[in-house]
Design a protein around this motif. Structure first.
Motif, PDB file in Angstrom:
ATOM      1  N   GLU A  68       0.807  -1.224   0.000  1.00 20.16           N
ATOM      2  CA  GLU A  68       0.000   0.000   0.000  1.00 20.16           C
ATOM      3  C   GLU A  68       0.838   1.272   0.000  1.00 20.16           C
ATOM      4  O   GLU A  68       0.322   2.352  -0.216  1.00 20.16           O
ATOM      5  CB  GLU A  68      -0.972   0.008   1.180  1.00 20.16           C
ATOM      6  N   GLY A  69       2.120   1.152   0.271  1.00 23.78           N
ATOM      7  CA  GLY A  69       3.020   2.292   0.138  1.00 23.78           C
ATOM      8  C   GLY A  69       3.022   3.278   1.290  1.00 23.78           C
ATOM      9  O   GLY A  69       3.500   4.405   1.135  1.00 23.78           O
ATOM     10  N   LEU A  70       2.522   2.886   2.449  1.00 20.01           N
ATOM     11  CA  LEU A  70       2.594   3.782   3.604  1.00 20.01           C
ATOM     12  C   LEU A  70       4.053   3.893   4.041  1.00 20.01           C
ATOM     13  O   LEU A  70       4.821   2.940   3.886  1.00 20.01           O
ATOM     14  CB  LEU A  70       1.771   3.226   4.777  1.00 20.01           C
ATOM     15  N   GLY A  71       4.404   5.014   4.604  1.00 21.09           N
ATOM     16  CA  GLY A  71       5.750   5.173   5.142  1.00 21.09           C
ATOM     17  C   GLY A  71       5.914   4.331   6.398  1.00 21.09           C
ATOM     18  O   GLY A  71       4.943   3.847   6.981  1.00 21.09           O
ATOM     19  N   THR A  72       7.139   4.170   6.828  1.00 22.85           N
ATOM     20  CA  THR A  72       7.420   3.357   8.004  1.00 22.85           C
ATOM     21  C   THR A  72       6.732   3.918   9.244  1.00 22.85           C
ATOM     22  O   THR A  72       6.139   3.164  10.024  1.00 22.85           O
ATOM     23  CB  THR A  72       8.945   3.253   8.226  1.00 22.85           C
ATOM     24  N   GLU A  73       6.797   5.234   9.433  1.00 20.07           N
ATOM     25  CA  GLU A  73       6.156   5.845  10.612  1.00 20.07           C
ATOM     26  C   GLU A  73       4.641   5.660  10.578  1.00 20.07           C
ATOM     27  O   GLU A  73       4.030   5.362  11.609  1.00 20.07           O
ATOM     28  CB  GLU A  73       6.511   7.334  10.700  1.00 20.07           C
ATOM     29  N   ASP A  74       4.022   5.848   9.415  1.00 19.12           N
ATOM     30  CA  ASP A  74       2.575   5.659   9.296  1.00 19.12           C
ATOM     31  C   ASP A  74       2.194   4.198   9.507  1.00 19.12           C
ATOM     32  O   ASP A  74       1.165   3.897  10.116  1.00 19.12           O
ATOM     33  CB  ASP A  74       2.075   6.144   7.938  1.00 19.12           C
TER      34      ASP A  74
END
Length: 191
Positions: free
Chosen positions: A146-152
């Motif tokens: 889904e391409g969320l960043g690591t923090e998200d």
């Protein structure tokens, strides 16, 4: 078109029309996340529906200073992981039967070809993902698919970013090992 923040604000004020628009906007991504974690289309549909019911009830607790997707995806991930743990079974690959070509193949259009390709990729991923723990599946789905960043991703899963990175590392290793065992003719080691 209404921007997402304004839509969420209206939803928090119990605007059902805005909520329907939000559901249309997020339904596909929510379904994919649930499907990649539980591995079954019917279960993913049920989880998607339940996630939006929970969202409607939980929206008053959403703080507008937060990012919406990680906050909402945490609901989806928790429901998916709970379902996965309750079921106590390995994820069933949706469309696990081999993809059969039509009896009288005519010219295949790009859309049909793409659908078959996605179906086969889904089957292979679900087969390979049986080796992953539920948190690894969730982290891999959110971050890599889904391409969320690591923090998200960490916010969505309620864990630290370092734990997300560890889950991703372990998932990649397990998926790579599966591909090496199952498809040695096409698997190549990265240089």
């Amino acid at each position: 078109m209404t921007d997402e923040r304004s839509l969420i604000r209206r939803c928090r004020q119990q605007d059902e029309e805005a909520f329907e628009a939000l559901v249309r906007l997020k339904r596909g991504k929510v379904f994919r996340i649930a499907l990649n974690i539980v591995g079954d289309e019917d279960d993913a549909k049920d989880i998607t529906q339940l996630a939006f019911v929970r969202l409607w009830r939980s929206l008053p607790s959403f703080r507008e200073s937060e990012r919406f997707d990680p906050w909402f995806f945490r609901i989806v991930v928790n429901l998916s992981l709970d379902h996965y743990r309750r079921s106590r079974r390995a994820p069933r690959a949706s469309g696990s039967a081999a993809v059969e070509p039509p009896a009288n193949p005519g010219p295949m259009d790009a859309e049909q070809d793409s659908a078959l390709y996605r179906q086969e990729i889904r089957r292979i991923f679900n087969e390979a993902a049986r080796d992953l723990t539920p948190p690894q599946r969730a982290a891999f789905t959110l971050r890599e698919i889904e391409g969320l960043g690591t923090e998200d991703t960490a916010r969505a899963m309620g864990i630290r970013a370092s734990t997300v990175r560890n889950h991703i590392l372990q998932a990649r290793r397990r998926l790579r090992e599966f591909l090496r065992r199952r498809y040695p003719e096409i698997f190549r080691e990265p240089r």
